[in-house]
Design an enzyme around this catalytic site. Sequence first.
Site, PDB file in Angstrom:
ATOM      1  N   GLY A  46       0.838  -1.189   0.000  1.00 45.61           N
ATOM      2  CA  GLY A  46       0.000   0.000   0.000  1.00 45.61           C
ATOM      3  C   GLY A  46       0.874   1.240   0.000  1.00 45.61           C
ATOM      4  O   GLY A  46       2.014   1.201   0.479  1.00 45.61           O
ATOM      5  N   GLN A  51       2.967   9.885   1.398  1.00 45.65           N
ATOM      6  CA  GLN A  51       4.252   9.184   1.415  1.00 45.65           C
ATOM      7  C   GLN A  51       5.140   9.558   0.241  1.00 45.65           C
ATOM      8  O   GLN A  51       6.345   9.286   0.260  1.00 45.65           O
ATOM      9  CB  GLN A  51       4.027   7.663   1.421  1.00 45.65           C
ATOM     10  CG  GLN A  51       3.386   7.182   2.702  1.00 45.65           C
ATOM     11  CD  GLN A  51       3.246   5.677   2.700  1.00 45.65           C
ATOM     12  OE1 GLN A  51       2.271   5.140   2.197  1.00 45.65           O
ATOM     13  NE2 GLN A  51       4.241   4.986   3.247  1.00 45.65           N
ATOM     14  N   CYS A  88       5.833  -0.101   7.524  1.00 42.87           N
ATOM     15  CA  CYS A  88       5.441   1.024   6.677  1.00 42.87           C
ATOM     16  C   CYS A  88       6.641   1.442   5.831  1.00 42.87           C
ATOM     17  O   CYS A  88       7.752   1.530   6.346  1.00 42.87           O
ATOM     18  CB  CYS A  88       4.988   2.183   7.571  1.00 42.87           C
ATOM     19  SG  CYS A  88       4.515   3.655   6.653  1.00 42.87           S
ATOM     20  N   LEU A  89       6.410   1.705   4.559  1.00 44.11           N
ATOM     21  CA  LEU A  89       7.504   2.117   3.669  1.00 44.11           C
ATOM     22  C   LEU A  89       8.143   3.433   4.136  1.00 44.11           C
ATOM     23  O   LEU A  89       9.298   3.699   3.821  1.00 44.11           O
ATOM     24  CB  LEU A  89       7.002   2.270   2.232  1.00 44.11           C
ATOM     25  CG  LEU A  89       6.525   0.986   1.536  1.00 44.11           C
ATOM     26  CD1 LEU A  89       5.989   1.301   0.152  1.00 44.11           C
ATOM     27  CD2 LEU A  89       7.644  -0.049   1.460  1.00 44.11           C
ATOM     28  N   HIS A 130      -4.596   1.090   7.519  1.00 42.66           N
ATOM     29  CA  HIS A 130      -3.265   1.703   7.560  1.00 42.66           C
ATOM     30  C   HIS A 130      -3.168   2.839   6.529  1.00 42.66           C
ATOM     31  O   HIS A 130      -2.698   3.939   6.848  1.00 42.66           O
ATOM     32  CB  HIS A 130      -2.218   0.611   7.282  1.00 42.66           C
ATOM     33  CG  HIS A 130      -0.797   1.074   7.272  1.00 42.66           C
ATOM     34  ND1 HIS A 130       0.139   0.633   8.178  1.00 42.66           N
ATOM     35  CD2 HIS A 130      -0.136   1.933   6.443  1.00 42.66           C
ATOM     36  CE1 HIS A 130       1.310   1.212   7.911  1.00 42.66           C
ATOM     37  NE2 HIS A 130       1.166   2.002   6.857  1.00 42.66           N
ATOM     38  N   GLU A 131      -3.645   2.570   5.308  1.00 38.24           N
ATOM     39  CA  GLU A 131      -3.522   3.573   4.239  1.00 38.24           C
ATOM     40  C   GLU A 131      -4.468   4.754   4.459  1.00 38.24           C
ATOM     41  O   GLU A 131      -4.135   5.888   4.116  1.00 38.24           O
ATOM     42  CB  GLU A 131      -3.774   2.933   2.870  1.00 38.24           C
ATOM     43  CG  GLU A 131      -2.759   1.866   2.470  1.00 38.24           C
ATOM     44  CD  GLU A 131      -1.317   2.292   2.658  1.00 38.24           C
ATOM     45  OE1 GLU A 131      -1.007   3.482   2.477  1.00 38.24           O
ATOM     46  OE2 GLU A 131      -0.492   1.431   3.010  1.00 38.24           O
ATOM     47  N   HIS A 134      -2.951   7.133   6.930  1.00 38.46           N
ATOM     48  CA  HIS A 134      -1.963   8.027   6.307  1.00 38.46           C
ATOM     49  C   HIS A 134      -2.620   9.304   5.785  1.00 38.46           C
ATOM     50  O   HIS A 134      -2.010  10.363   5.793  1.00 38.46           O
ATOM     51  CB  HIS A 134      -1.298   7.333   5.107  1.00 38.46           C
ATOM     52  CG  HIS A 134      -0.057   6.559   5.446  1.00 38.46           C
ATOM     53  ND1 HIS A 134       1.053   7.133   6.017  1.00 38.46           N
ATOM     54  CD2 HIS A 134       0.260   5.248   5.266  1.00 38.46           C
ATOM     55  CE1 HIS A 134       1.990   6.202   6.179  1.00 38.46           C
ATOM     56  NE2 HIS A 134       1.536   5.045   5.730  1.00 38.46           N
TER      57      HIS A 134
HETATM   58 ZN    ZN Z   1       2.425   3.233   5.814  1.00 41.14          ZN
END
Ligand code: ZN
Length: 144
Positions: A46, A51, A88-89, A130-131, A134
């Site tokens: 995701g 991000q 998380c990226l 999660h997304e 963000h």
């Molecule tokens: Zn994330």
Amino acid sequence: MSVLDIHVLGSPVLRQETTPVAEITPELQRLIDDMFETMYAAKGIGLAAPQIGRRERMSVIDVDDQRFVIINPEIVLAEGKQKAEEGCLSIPEIYGDVERATHVVVRATDREGKPFELDATELLARCLQHEIDHLHGRLFIDYL
Ligand code: ZN
């Protein structure tokens, strides 16, 4: 398409509220395609607009080869509880157990501007939560 730079913890944009997308334009669709490319290059499931340093309220997701673009998403139902490890990226090398709803229903707009509803459980439900977090400046480490 191009791979974009992923912002990591400390970048202010990760903590900002996003702005609802008012119109689907070719530029926005190109950005969506770039977000998918960036997510795949980073081996994520995701990626949310903040991000990559953007303020549009949208994320891309690929869980078990199911691809979704969620624009202006809203969780309209959340039930059950599941705890599992998350990463998380934007927060490299940190993982932690996060409690999330087991089942969610999300209302959103797709890449073509069509409204849809997504009924999800397990990993897809976790990824959606999660997304969507963000898009409101929330990160999984806030729950640890
Ligand atoms: Zn994330």
